[in-house]
Design a protein around this motif. Sequence first.
Motif, short mmCIF file in Angstrom:
data_model
loop_
_atom_site.label_atom_id
_atom_site.label_comp_id
_atom_site.label_asym_id
_atom_site.label_seq_id
_atom_site.Cartn_x
_atom_site.Cartn_y
_atom_site.Cartn_z
N PRO A 112 0.70 -1.11 -0.10
CA PRO A 112 -0.04 0.03 -0.05
C PRO A 112 0.93 1.27 -0.06
N GLY A 113 2.18 1.12 -0.06
CA GLY A 113 3.17 2.22 0.12
C GLY A 113 3.87 2.29 1.49
N CYS A 181 -0.60 -3.32 10.93
CA CYS A 181 0.26 -3.94 10.12
C CYS A 181 1.75 -3.83 10.67
N ASN A 182 1.68 -2.82 11.64
CA ASN A 182 3.32 -2.26 12.17
C ASN A 182 3.95 -1.88 11.13
N ASN A 183 3.65 -1.05 10.15
CA ASN A 183 4.34 -0.59 9.01
C ASN A 183 3.95 1.28 8.98
N CYS A 184 5.02 2.03 8.51
CA CYS A 184 4.75 3.26 8.17
C CYS A 184 4.15 3.22 6.84
N VAL A 185 3.11 3.85 6.39
CA VAL A 185 2.21 3.95 4.93
C VAL A 185 2.47 5.26 4.51
N GLU A 186 2.79 5.47 3.44
CA GLU A 186 2.60 6.86 2.77
C GLU A 186 1.21 6.97 2.22
N ARG A 187 0.88 8.36 2.56
CA ARG A 187 -0.47 8.92 2.39
C ARG A 187 -1.50 7.70 3.00
N PHE A 188 -1.31 7.60 4.16
CA PHE A 188 -2.19 6.75 4.89
C PHE A 188 -3.53 7.12 5.02
N ASP A 189 -4.55 6.36 4.68
CA ASP A 189 -5.89 6.67 4.90
C ASP A 189 -6.70 6.09 5.81
N HIS A 190 -6.43 4.59 5.94
CA HIS A 190 -7.16 3.85 7.06
C HIS A 190 -6.82 2.25 6.93
N HIS A 191 -6.74 1.65 7.85
CA HIS A 191 -6.62 -0.16 7.64
C HIS A 191 -7.95 -0.23 7.54
N CYS A 192 -8.27 -0.97 6.58
CA CYS A 192 -9.83 -1.57 6.10
C CYS A 192 -9.67 -3.24 6.44
N LYS A 201 -1.07 5.07 -0.37
CA LYS A 201 -0.80 5.62 -1.70
C LYS A 201 -0.74 4.98 -2.69
N ARG A 202 -0.44 3.58 -2.80
CA ARG A 202 -0.28 2.70 -3.72
C ARG A 202 -1.55 1.77 -4.30
N ASN A 203 -2.50 1.96 -3.23
CA ASN A 203 -3.87 1.21 -3.42
C ASN A 203 -5.05 1.79 -3.08
N TYR A 204 -4.94 3.09 -2.77
CA TYR A 204 -6.12 3.77 -2.59
C TYR A 204 -7.18 3.83 -3.80
N ARG A 205 -6.59 4.24 -5.07
CA ARG A 205 -7.19 4.18 -6.30
C ARG A 205 -8.28 3.05 -6.45
N PHE A 206 -7.58 1.68 -6.09
CA PHE A 206 -8.11 0.47 -6.56
C PHE A 206 -9.31 0.13 -5.39
N PHE A 207 -8.88 0.58 -4.13
CA PHE A 207 -9.95 0.51 -3.09
C PHE A 207 -11.31 1.42 -3.38
N LEU A 208 -11.05 2.48 -3.92
CA LEU A 208 -12.11 3.23 -4.37
C LEU A 208 -12.91 2.80 -5.47
N ASN A 303 -7.55 18.04 -7.86
CA ASN A 303 -7.48 16.87 -6.76
C ASN A 303 -7.88 15.75 -7.32
N PHE A 304 -8.92 15.39 -7.99
CA PHE A 304 -9.48 14.25 -8.90
C PHE A 304 -8.41 13.71 -9.66
N ILE A 305 -7.65 14.64 -10.42
CA ILE A 305 -6.71 14.45 -11.22
C ILE A 305 -5.25 13.63 -10.43
N GLU A 306 -5.06 14.36 -9.20
CA GLU A 306 -3.90 13.81 -8.62
C GLU A 306 -4.33 12.33 -8.25
N ILE A 307 -5.42 12.09 -7.70
CA ILE A 307 -5.65 10.89 -7.20
C ILE A 307 -6.03 9.89 -8.05
N LEU A 308 -6.85 9.96 -8.96
CA LEU A 308 -7.34 9.03 -10.01
C LEU A 308 -6.68 8.83 -11.32
N CYS A 309 -5.93 9.87 -11.53
CA CYS A 309 -5.13 10.03 -13.02
C CYS A 309 -3.60 9.87 -12.81
#
Length: 426
Positions: A112-113, A181-192, A201-208, A303-309
């Motif tokens: 996830p980053g 998870c005992n890790n530091c995660v970039e652009r941490f959103d939450h643990h689902c 940062k690396r899986n937020y787009r796929f989560f959405l 904001n939408f371009i940064e997150i989704l594109c």
Amino acid sequence: MEGRMQGKVQQLSDSNRRIMEADAAPPRRVYQAWKGSNIFFLGGRLIFGPDVRSLIATVCLIVIPVIIFAAVVSPQLAHGYQNQIGGWVASVSIIFTAYILVLLLLTSGRDPGIVPRNSHPPEPEDIGESSNLSDWPGGQHGSAGLPLTKDVIVNGVLVKVKYCHTCMLYRPPRCSHCSICNNCVERFDHHCPWVGQCIGKRNYRFFLMFVSSATVLCIYVFTFCWVNIGKIMDTHECTFGRAILKSPISAILMLYTFVAVWFVGGLTSFHLYLISTNQTTYENFRYRYDRRSNPYNRGLVQNFIEILCSRIPSSRNNFRAKANEDFAAFASTLSMGRVLSPPKMSVDLEMGTKRQAVGAEDMEDLHSQIGSSMGLERCGTEPPHFVGRKGCSEIASDIETFAEEFGMDNKFTERKKTVRHTNDNP
């Protein structure tokens, strides 16, 4: 000389002998020596959180209703309309479900980053002048003077980043440490817990995409179950209640998808709001940017371009790389009660860098610790792990062999003679 070495090797304790055998074994992979709580599959190709079993429940909640819908409701639609509509409805639902499961795997089975943790704390002189040294009440892991926070400029706004005691690093902006998870995660959103993974940062787009697609699937199943009930009412000229009795599966699926759509649909709406304001779930609940300036907000469209594109960055961890064991790990384990403290580690285990030789500073520390350990041979002060003279002699023999391995046998013998001379002449 050879007989002397053999005699000293025989004096090694069982635990140290196992350490030497492990050092000669083939090197492990990074995922096998991973310090976090993650679970790996397929030789480190897939990384999940420690609650990966929750994926089974999530998959069942998605797949089982679709199977029932395709096996029961779709044939009723085909019979009611006397054409191939039932087959098309079932095919679309199955294909769309497979697509959702792929998104679920991309969300939960990839990095996830995660920020690679350091093998030793940063040096105070490397922190920079912007650090708040007054905020740090004491040292951490042997490095005194490290502040709790450090100031970073983000889009012209001063942002404080915190020091992570576990990963021994200053977290990048918007990074947080996941306690699960005992890790530091970039652009941490939450643990689902439903996907068994951190959302970063690396899986937020796929989560959405996963939650929004699940919302569409619920609406799809609900709609065609409602169409089926309506067709039964028209065919048999009965009330809604009698139509439900003729097709109870359609009623159950309608109730199930109606409840589910409030959950996944509400989650989709909430994250669309977060994207529009360029926030994370963690920031929204903890910092409340509506009360102060959000340095990451670049406007609705940007904001939408940064997150989704934008391009998804590559993982900073090579989980399948060979993990070279650091010399300090061997020395730390060999100490057995911290007779020898580990030297400063300059190797990052997660980055898989090459092993370096023991530096001059480390050798000086080793010299001083050997001198202090000779006091243990007299059993004047024993560590809490050992009781009696037997434990002291075992430690001394291990240290003597260890010192000879690094060319320190002469100095060790001289220190030993000095200590014995002191004991004979009190």
